[in-house]
Scaffold this motif. Structure first.
Motif, PDB file in Angstrom:
ATOM      1  N   UNK A 312       0.822  -1.215   0.000  1.00 22.01           N
ATOM      2  CA  UNK A 312       0.000   0.000   0.000  1.00 22.01           C
ATOM      3  C   UNK A 312       0.852   1.259   0.000  1.00 22.01           C
ATOM      4  N   UNK A 313       0.216   2.346  -0.371  1.00 19.95           N
ATOM      5  CA  UNK A 313       0.785   3.665  -0.209  1.00 19.95           C
ATOM      6  C   UNK A 313       0.011   4.399   0.871  1.00 19.95           C
ATOM      7  N   UNK A 341       3.030  -6.207   2.424  1.00 20.51           N
ATOM      8  CA  UNK A 341       4.137  -5.500   3.056  1.00 20.51           C
ATOM      9  C   UNK A 341       3.598  -4.263   3.771  1.00 20.51           C
ATOM     10  N   UNK A 342       3.887  -4.155   5.057  1.00 16.19           N
ATOM     11  CA  UNK A 342       3.525  -2.982   5.840  1.00 16.19           C
ATOM     12  C   UNK A 342       4.788  -2.172   6.107  1.00 16.19           C
ATOM     13  N   UNK A 405      11.235   8.558   0.409  1.00 17.77           N
ATOM     14  CA  UNK A 405      12.503   7.919   0.752  1.00 17.77           C
ATOM     15  C   UNK A 405      12.266   6.617   1.507  1.00 17.77           C
ATOM     16  N   UNK A 406      11.279   6.626   2.398  1.00 18.11           N
ATOM     17  CA  UNK A 406      10.967   5.413   3.138  1.00 18.11           C
ATOM     18  C   UNK A 406      10.471   4.320   2.199  1.00 18.11           C
ATOM     19  N   UNK A 407       9.686   4.704   1.200  1.00 13.70           N
ATOM     20  CA  UNK A 407       9.197   3.727   0.220  1.00 13.70           C
ATOM     21  C   UNK A 407      10.367   3.095  -0.522  1.00 13.70           C
ATOM     22  N   UNK A 408      11.357   3.901  -0.887  1.00 13.72           N
ATOM     23  CA  UNK A 408      12.508   3.383  -1.616  1.00 13.72           C
ATOM     24  C   UNK A 408      13.325   2.439  -0.742  1.00 13.72           C
ATOM     25  N   UNK A 409      13.486   2.792   0.525  1.00  8.03           N
ATOM     26  CA  UNK A 409      14.205   1.904   1.437  1.00  8.03           C
ATOM     27  C   UNK A 409      13.451   0.585   1.591  1.00  8.03           C
ATOM     28  N   UNK A 433       2.601   5.098  -3.327  1.00  5.26           N
ATOM     29  CA  UNK A 433       4.002   4.956  -2.939  1.00  5.26           C
ATOM     30  C   UNK A 433       4.383   3.490  -2.758  1.00  5.26           C
ATOM     31  N   UNK A 434       3.396   2.620  -2.538  1.00  8.90           N
ATOM     32  CA  UNK A 434       3.672   1.191  -2.518  1.00  8.90           C
ATOM     33  C   UNK A 434       4.129   0.718  -3.892  1.00  8.90           C
ATOM     34  N   UNK A 435       3.603   1.330  -4.947  1.00  8.91           N
ATOM     35  CA  UNK A 435       4.059   1.013  -6.305  1.00  8.91           C
ATOM     36  C   UNK A 435       5.511   1.454  -6.485  1.00  8.91           C
TER      37      UNK A 435
END
Length: 557
Positions: A312-313, A341-342, A405-409, A433-435
């Protein structure tokens, strides 16, 4: 006792050179251009120490940056890093030139490998110092009773007991660091600690804190000889070992301190697949999970098909369970095991508040764009060839950038965990952002030789830039990347454009360029808002016959 000399100069040809002369007169010469990830190495016994080479070249690159960066603050930050690397070089050269025949074998807290460690001659009264024969980093025996592992050895007197990476909880366990873990839901066991934490007072430094200011330049981190060499370089630098290294790698160093930010860190791991599924990747995953307490992977159902992972985003309706995903996933993959994924609960909450109820209105969009304009101007001013991934500190504090940035990590960590599983293929599905997290995960997997493939990828309202070279994404996908986009997505139309000046989201206009492996699916007729994709999109099971080679959009069959 005389000290090592570390000298830097720019040659007439424009190349740069770094000379290291040890107290006994042994010399190491490195040369190259300021864009070279690896230097040309002169002959001599010092040239056999990879940690010395890595630190010395990092010193040279930062000395060059300290003079040539266009911004005074960045120059000061580069000069600070250069001084730190110079100190590390002098220390390693002092040890490496005077090794005894005494050797002990143990796991190294710099490179996470099991190697011999040669003892160095030290003045009477000083604690022992060793050099790891695998990576060249300074070490000493772990202070834990009966532990045969080696800790990182700082220069000078040791004021507190030094523990190995296992006993500092900077790595779950040396033995399992590069071990396969079976299915994805076994990740908790993989990240569980083998030994007690004997250094509980050690602070895990946040990515936004000044404590990660020791990150190396992007080009240095991206060197092909990445693994043990960089692990040793950072681990040998003033005692910054596994945890801080992992954080600095992912964050690229605090932007305010002259680091590269998440853009640099993601590119590093994405470019070097050797880290995935190995000890280095495990250390980074461990550091990330310690920082983001909300990160976990929930198994929604078991099955015999290709495993499906959903992510999810923000603006998600539920925090656990299937939520919006059941119908859209079961319609296409009814027999597959499904994982959710959370991640980033705090960042996503802040971003939701930032977006606000009126994000779709033009006035709100204009306000967001105006708020980001100043930061974007500063960002443009600070860009330089020597550090292309730099972004401005004030822009990085924006809730959007923090969540991005958190999504990328999250994507990088997911890739590392997938590389440890026994499955040879996955289906990745992400919203917003999950995408973005899923795209980063796939790009990282594309650099892992022999790693798992992606059977298909489905992106809903993807909060990622539309234009890029997408080869690293499509190269790991067997079927296609399906990008479901809507020109009616007001969140992406206003909030994304406002916080990413000059960019449009792939979830609003489609990926550009598109091709047979990157399929844009226009769902504007049915999707009128950022939260409507799950209810109004049916996932495709094969690439569409007709697609627009200009990348503007594709037509559903």
């Amino acid at each position: 006792m005389s000290k090592s000399q570390v000298l830097f100069r720019v040659l007439d040809t424009g190349r740069i050179q770094c000379d290291v002369v040890s107290p006994k007169g042994y010399k190491l010469t490195l040369s190259g251009t300021h864009t070279d990830a690896e230097p040309e190495i002169g002959q001599g016994i010092l040239g056999e120490n990879q940690s010395l080479i890595s630190n010395a070249w990092a010193y040279a690159l930062n000395r060059y940056a300290a003079v040539n960066l266009p911004d005074e603050d960045l120059q000061k930050a580069a000069d600070k890093r250069a001084k730190a690397f110079k100190k590390a070089v002098a220390w390693i050269a002092e040890l490496a030139e005077d090794l005894t025949l005494e050797e002990r074998t143990g796991w190294c807290s710099s490179c996470f490998g099991k190697h011999g460690h040669r003892k160095a001659n030290r003045p009477v009264g000083q604690l022992p110092a060793y050099i790891c024969m695998g990576c060249g980093g300074p070490t000493l025996p772990c202070a834990a009773v009966m532990c045969a592992n080696m800790a990182v050895r700082e220069e000078g007197a040791i004021r507190v007991q030094r523990y190995c990476a296992e006993h500092r909880h900077e790595i779950p366990g040396f033995e399992k660091a590069d071990r396969k873990m079976g299915a994805l839901n076994d990740y908790r066991e993989f990240l569980s600690y083998e030994k007690p934490n004997l250094a509980k007072t050690v602070k895990v430094v946040g990515l936004a804190g000044a404590g990660v200011a020791a990150a190396t330049p992007f080009a240095f981190l991206a060197a092909p000889a990445f693994g043990g060499a960089v692990g040793a370089a950072i681990g040998g630098y003033s005692g910054i070992v596994a945890t801080n290294f992992g954080l600095a790698l992912l964050g690229g160093g605090a932007v305010a301190a002259g680091g590269l930010g998440m853009a640099g860190g993601t590119a590093v791991v994405t470019a070097v697949g050797a880290a995935l599924g190995a000890a280095l990747g495990g250390t980074i995953a461990n550091a990330y999970v310690r920082q983001d307490k909300s990160f976990h992977i929930e198994m929604l159902q078991d099955g015999t098909g290709v495993p499906v992972i959903v992510c999810n985003g923000f603006l998600s309706e539920t925090k656990t369970g299937w939520g919006e995903w059941r119908n859209i996933v079961m319609d296409c993959y009814p027999d597959s095991p499904v994982y959710r994924v959370h991640w980033g609960a705090r960042e996503l909450r802040h971003l939701t508040l930032f977006a606000g109820a009126n994000v779709g209105k033009a006035a709100a969009g204009a306000a967001v764009r105006g708020a980001a304009a100043k930061a974007a101007k500063v960002a443009a001013k600070r860009l330089a060839p020597v550090a292309p991934a730099l972004i401005a500190a004030d822009l990085a504090k924006n809730p959007w950038h923090m969540a991005k940035n958190r999504a990328e990590k999250t994507g990088v960590i997911l890739a590392d965990l997938l590389a440890r599983t026994e499955a040879d293929s996955y289906v990745l599905i992400g919203h917003s952002l999950g995408a973005r997290a899923m795209v980063v995960a796939a790009q990282a997997l594309s650099s892992k030789k022999g790693g798992p493939r992606v059977q298909a990828m489905h992106l809903l309202g993807a909060a990622i830039g539309a234009k890029s070279d997408w080869h690293s994404l499509t190269s790991v996908v067997d079927e296609a990347v399906y990008n479901y986009y809507s020109s009616n997505d007001q969140v992406l139309k206003f909030a994304y454009r406002g916080t990413q000046p000059g960019e449009r989201a792939a979830g609003e206009v489609g990926f550009r360029p598109a091709d047979a492996k990157l399929q844009n699916v226009d769902v504007s007729a049915n999707v009128k808002g950022h939260s409507q994709y799950h209810q109004h999109v049916r996932l495709l099971t094969e690439p569409m016959i007709r697609w627009d080679p200009a990348g503007i959009g594709s037509s559903v069959r």
